[in-house]
Design a protein around this motif. Structure first.
Motif, PDB file in Angstrom:
ATOM      1  N   PRO A 132       0.836  -1.216   0.000  1.00  0.00           N
ATOM      2  CA  PRO A 132       0.000   0.000   0.000  1.00  0.00           C
ATOM      3  C   PRO A 132       0.863   1.256   0.000  1.00  0.00           C
ATOM      4  N   GLU A 133       0.260   2.365  -0.424  1.00  0.00           N
ATOM      5  CA  GLU A 133       1.001   3.621  -0.481  1.00  0.00           C
ATOM      6  C   GLU A 133       1.071   4.313   0.879  1.00  0.00           C
TER       7      GLU A 133
ATOM      8  N   SER B 151      -6.953   0.586   6.206  1.00  0.00           N
ATOM      9  CA  SER B 151      -7.214  -0.483   5.252  1.00  0.00           C
ATOM     10  C   SER B 151      -8.511  -0.222   4.502  1.00  0.00           C
ATOM     11  N   ARG B 152      -8.517  -0.541   3.201  1.00  0.00           N
ATOM     12  CA  ARG B 152      -9.691  -0.252   2.381  1.00  0.00           C
ATOM     13  C   ARG B 152     -10.383  -1.525   1.899  1.00  0.00           C
TER      14      ARG B 152
END
Length: 321
Positions: A62-63, A76-77
């Motif tokens: 992730p960025e 978190s998505r």
């Protein structure tokens, strides 16, 4: 066009240099075949000379950065993982019960009425036919009984998979939903090595012991479940914990079960009664005496069963009272 052609030729030449005659990749520097990929998968290097053959700079993570579990969860998505314990495998959407907007402000009466109607229709459309309603009720029953028995999540997942298989093969026709869901939970407990007796299962179920046993035998046969006999030693830790007995009693009980089982005394005996008698005998030998009634209440067997198994076990071990 010339540049593209020359680049392609260079790539093919590099591949030929790093590939042996038999198609095994080798190091172009020392011709070694001992190549390894780094833990994050970004580099391929030679273990002998250390030459880096490939270097990939793409970061697949992730960025964002997180320094603790709470921060990681908040950023978190992704949604919850799919699960077999829900009829839609957890892929459905739900409307929150709070009558608030995205900023936490209360909704007007008109909006509240509209949201109530949406929630009602959301619940109705989650199950489109009788089969899904059947599955929804059965899985909720399985979850209720598993919670009452205190079994882990893995047992619930296995029980849900078994029920889905029974539903697909039309094994539920003519049988109660509660009976089939209870029998699949009983089978899952045995498959996961966390056995519960039929009496314990019947205590939290809405069907009687006889129906559970009959349905379990039918489901086990039709689904091809190869069940091994329950080892009485699997009951010993739980029974000793409920009786507040020390570790030495547990070890002695396991020793009694092993010794008497080698002499063929376990065949045809109830594993719960056998384990309870071994614990009773071990408690006496370790000077941690428990009454037969106390042990019988924990194991959910009769005192007569404990007395009979106890006499057989001490006789087999050559112990005289």
């Amino acid at each position: 066009m010339e540049r593209l052609t020359s680049q392609t030729e260079h790539t093919n030449q590099t591949e030929r240099e790093t590939t042996g005659e038999e198609g095994v990749r080798t190091c172009p520097e020392c011709e070694s075949t001992s190549l390894s990929r780094s833990a994050d998968g970004s580099e391929i290097s030679c273990e002998d000379c250390g030459l880096i053959l490939e270097e990939e700079t793409i970061d697949r993570g992730p960025e964002w950065r997180a320094f603790n579990a709470a921060e990681r969860d908040s950023k978190s998505r992704v949604g919850a993982p799919t699960t077999q314990t829900m009829h839609d495998k957890g892929l459905t959407t739900t409307i929150d019960w709070k009558n608030q907007d995205a900023y936490g402000r209360s909704l007007s009466s008109e909006k509240r009425s509209q949201m109530n109607r949406l929630r009602k229709w959301q619940e109705r459309i989650r199950t489109k036919d009788a089969g899904e309603r059947n599955l929804q009720f059965a899985l909720s029953e399985t979850d209720r009984m598993a919670s009452a028995l205190g079994v882990p999540r893995s047992v619930r997942e296995v029980a849900s998979v078994l029920y889905r298989r029974a539903l697909e093969e039309d094994l539920i026709r003519g049988r109660s939903i509660e009976g089939v869901s209870t029998s699949t939970l009983y089978a899952a407990c045995r498959m996961e090595g966390i056995p519960r007796s039929l009496d314990e299962i019947a205590a939290v179920s809405r069907v009687d012991r006889m129906e559970i046993g009959r349905t379990y035998r039918y489901i086990s046969k039709e689904l091809g479940l190869e069940m091994q006999p329950v080892d009485p030693k699997k009951y010993v830790p739980r029974f000793c914990s409920e009786l507040e007995l020390p570790e030495e009693v547990q070890s002695k009980a396991n020793e009694i079960i092993d010794t008497t089982a080698e002499k063929g005394m376990l065949s045809g005996k109830s594993p719960t009664g056998y384990a309870a008698a071994a614990i009773y005998a071990a408690a006496l030998l370790c000077n941690k005496k428990k009454t037969q009634r106390e042990v019988a209440n924990v194991a959910q067997v009769t005192e007569v069963t404990i007395r009979n198994r106890y006499q057989e076990q001490i006789s087999a071990m050559g112990i005289h009272e």
